[in-house]
Design a protein around this motif. Sequence first.
Motif, PDB file in Angstrom:
ATOM      1  N   GLY A  65       0.830  -1.277  -0.053  1.00  0.00           N
ATOM      2  CA  GLY A  65      -0.040   0.061  -0.085  1.00  0.00           C
ATOM      3  C   GLY A  65       0.920   1.308  -0.030  1.00  0.00           C
ATOM      4  N   ALA A  66       1.952   1.156   0.864  1.00  0.00           N
ATOM      5  CA  ALA A  66       2.805   2.579   1.004  1.00  0.00           C
ATOM      6  C   ALA A  66       3.536   2.732  -0.392  1.00  0.00           C
ATOM      7  N   SER A  67       3.891   1.649  -1.077  1.00  0.00           N
ATOM      8  CA  SER A  67       4.672   1.838  -2.512  1.00  0.00           C
ATOM      9  C   SER A  67       3.564   2.230  -3.370  1.00  0.00           C
ATOM     10  N   GLY A  68       2.164   1.871  -3.261  1.00  0.00           N
ATOM     11  CA  GLY A  68       1.076   2.155  -4.245  1.00  0.00           C
ATOM     12  C   GLY A  68       1.028   3.735  -3.949  1.00  0.00           C
ATOM     13  N   VAL A  69       0.943   4.203  -2.765  1.00  0.00           N
ATOM     14  CA  VAL A  69       0.655   5.595  -2.668  1.00  0.00           C
ATOM     15  C   VAL A  69       1.900   6.526  -3.094  1.00  0.00           C
ATOM     16  N   SER A  70       3.295   6.140  -2.699  1.00  0.00           N
ATOM     17  CA  SER A  70       4.246   6.821  -3.238  1.00  0.00           C
ATOM     18  C   SER A  70       4.158   7.032  -4.843  1.00  0.00           C
ATOM     19  N   ALA A  71       4.140   5.998  -5.271  1.00  0.00           N
ATOM     20  CA  ALA A  71       3.994   6.039  -6.894  1.00  0.00           C
ATOM     21  C   ALA A  71       2.706   6.760  -7.531  1.00  0.00           C
ATOM     22  N   GLY A  72       1.774   6.853  -6.782  1.00  0.00           N
ATOM     23  CA  GLY A  72       0.534   7.362  -7.111  1.00  0.00           C
ATOM     24  C   GLY A  72       0.728   9.018  -7.157  1.00  0.00           C
ATOM     25  N   LEU A  73       1.432   9.357  -6.044  1.00  0.00           N
ATOM     26  CA  LEU A  73       1.661  10.629  -5.635  1.00  0.00           C
ATOM     27  C   LEU A  73       2.870  11.255  -6.634  1.00  0.00           C
ATOM     28  N   THR A  74       3.641  10.373  -6.888  1.00  0.00           N
ATOM     29  CA  THR A  74       4.829  10.887  -7.832  1.00  0.00           C
ATOM     30  C   THR A  74       3.845  11.058  -9.306  1.00  0.00           C
ATOM     31  N   ALA A  75       3.265  10.159  -9.660  1.00  0.00           N
ATOM     32  CA  ALA A  75       2.597  10.381 -10.918  1.00  0.00           C
ATOM     33  C   ALA A  75       1.659  11.426 -10.957  1.00  0.00           C
ATOM     34  N   LEU A  76       1.146  11.732  -9.842  1.00  0.00           N
ATOM     35  CA  LEU A  76       0.202  12.864  -9.759  1.00  0.00           C
ATOM     36  C   LEU A  76       0.893  14.143  -9.884  1.00  0.00           C
ATOM     37  N   SER A  77       2.112  14.395  -9.354  1.00  0.00           N
ATOM     38  CA  SER A  77       3.002  15.388  -9.354  1.00  0.00           C
ATOM     39  C   SER A  77       3.370  15.739 -10.771  1.00  0.00           C
ATOM     40  N   ASN A  78       3.874  14.544 -11.247  1.00  0.00           N
ATOM     41  CA  ASN A  78       4.295  14.664 -12.743  1.00  0.00           C
ATOM     42  C   ASN A  78       3.162  15.133 -13.659  1.00  0.00           C
ATOM     43  N   SER A  79       2.010  14.773 -13.403  1.00  0.00           N
ATOM     44  CA  SER A  79       0.589  15.298 -14.129  1.00  0.00           C
ATOM     45  C   SER A  79       0.546  16.743 -13.893  1.00  0.00           C
ATOM     46  N   PHE A 124       8.259  22.488 -24.051  1.00  0.00           N
ATOM     47  CA  PHE A 124       8.210  21.807 -22.877  1.00  0.00           C
ATOM     48  C   PHE A 124       7.972  20.582 -23.097  1.00  0.00           C
ATOM     49  N   GLN A 125       8.649  19.375 -22.903  1.00  0.00           N
ATOM     50  CA  GLN A 125       8.225  17.991 -23.224  1.00  0.00           C
ATOM     51  C   GLN A 125       8.002  17.334 -21.918  1.00  0.00           C
ATOM     52  N   PRO A 126       6.798  16.874 -21.727  1.00  0.00           N
ATOM     53  CA  PRO A 126       6.216  16.387 -20.349  1.00  0.00           C
ATOM     54  C   PRO A 126       6.931  15.080 -20.209  1.00  0.00           C
ATOM     55  N   ALA A 127       7.383  14.584 -19.094  1.00  0.00           N
ATOM     56  CA  ALA A 127       8.051  13.178 -18.593  1.00  0.00           C
ATOM     57  C   ALA A 127       6.835  12.293 -18.721  1.00  0.00           C
ATOM     58  N   GLN A 128       7.238  10.903 -18.961  1.00  0.00           N
ATOM     59  CA  GLN A 128       6.209  10.001 -19.168  1.00  0.00           C
ATOM     60  C   GLN A 128       6.156   8.929 -17.867  1.00  0.00           C
ATOM     61  N   VAL A 129       5.107   8.505 -17.497  1.00  0.00           N
ATOM     62  CA  VAL A 129       5.044   7.812 -16.179  1.00  0.00           C
ATOM     63  C   VAL A 129       4.946   6.385 -16.581  1.00  0.00           C
ATOM     64  N   ASN A 130       6.102   5.422 -15.933  1.00  0.00           N
ATOM     65  CA  ASN A 130       5.840   3.960 -16.062  1.00  0.00           C
ATOM     66  C   ASN A 130       5.929   3.341 -14.702  1.00  0.00           C
ATOM     67  N   PHE A 131       4.894   2.565 -14.718  1.00  0.00           N
ATOM     68  CA  PHE A 131       4.623   2.090 -13.428  1.00  0.00           C
ATOM     69  C   PHE A 131       5.256   0.521 -13.707  1.00  0.00           C
ATOM     70  N   ARG A 132       5.957  -0.142 -12.529  1.00  0.00           N
ATOM     71  CA  ARG A 132       6.112  -1.643 -12.723  1.00  0.00           C
ATOM     72  C   ARG A 132       6.345  -2.169 -11.514  1.00  0.00           C
ATOM     73  N   GLY A 133       6.077  -3.380 -11.484  1.00  0.00           N
ATOM     74  CA  GLY A 133       6.201  -4.212 -10.232  1.00  0.00           C
ATOM     75  C   GLY A 133       7.434  -4.238  -9.576  1.00  0.00           C
ATOM     76  N   SER A 134       7.538  -4.292  -8.569  1.00  0.00           N
ATOM     77  CA  SER A 134       8.807  -4.368  -7.704  1.00  0.00           C
ATOM     78  C   SER A 134       9.063  -5.790  -7.453  1.00  0.00           C
ATOM     79  N   ALA A 135      10.354  -6.216  -7.460  1.00  0.00           N
ATOM     80  CA  ALA A 135      10.887  -7.386  -7.031  1.00  0.00           C
ATOM     81  C   ALA A 135      10.891  -7.886  -5.605  1.00  0.00           C
TER      82      ALA A 135
END
Length: 108
Positions: A9-23, A35-46
């Motif tokens: 859950g914590a990693s999901g919150v962190s990733a979601g907030l980072t993506a929201l900040s990027n948007s 300006f060229q926006p950064a692209q967000v790529n989610f991936r599962g952690s090992a």
Amino acid sequence: MAISALNIGASGVSAGLTALSNSANSIANASTQGFQPAQVNFRGSAPAGGGVSISLQGQRLAAGDQPSGTDLAADITNSLVYKAQTQASLSVIKTSDETLGSLLDIKA
């Protein structure tokens, strides 16, 4: 198991907030020439089931009078998705916390 769910859950919150900040950054710079926006790529952690991580492809500011590469419709839609993702991850944390509390009450 409950502690693992807290980490997921914590990693999901962190990733979601980072993506929201990027948007938000992309939307704020929509009128910036080149300006060229950064692209967000989610991936599962090992290991599998260990959570989620995020990767941002680099932003660059092109020289000249090129228009912004921001797609406002996509970024606004993505913001809503990232918000819902963050809320879902917070629900995972809340449920995990409640479950862990119940387990501790049973064992006490």
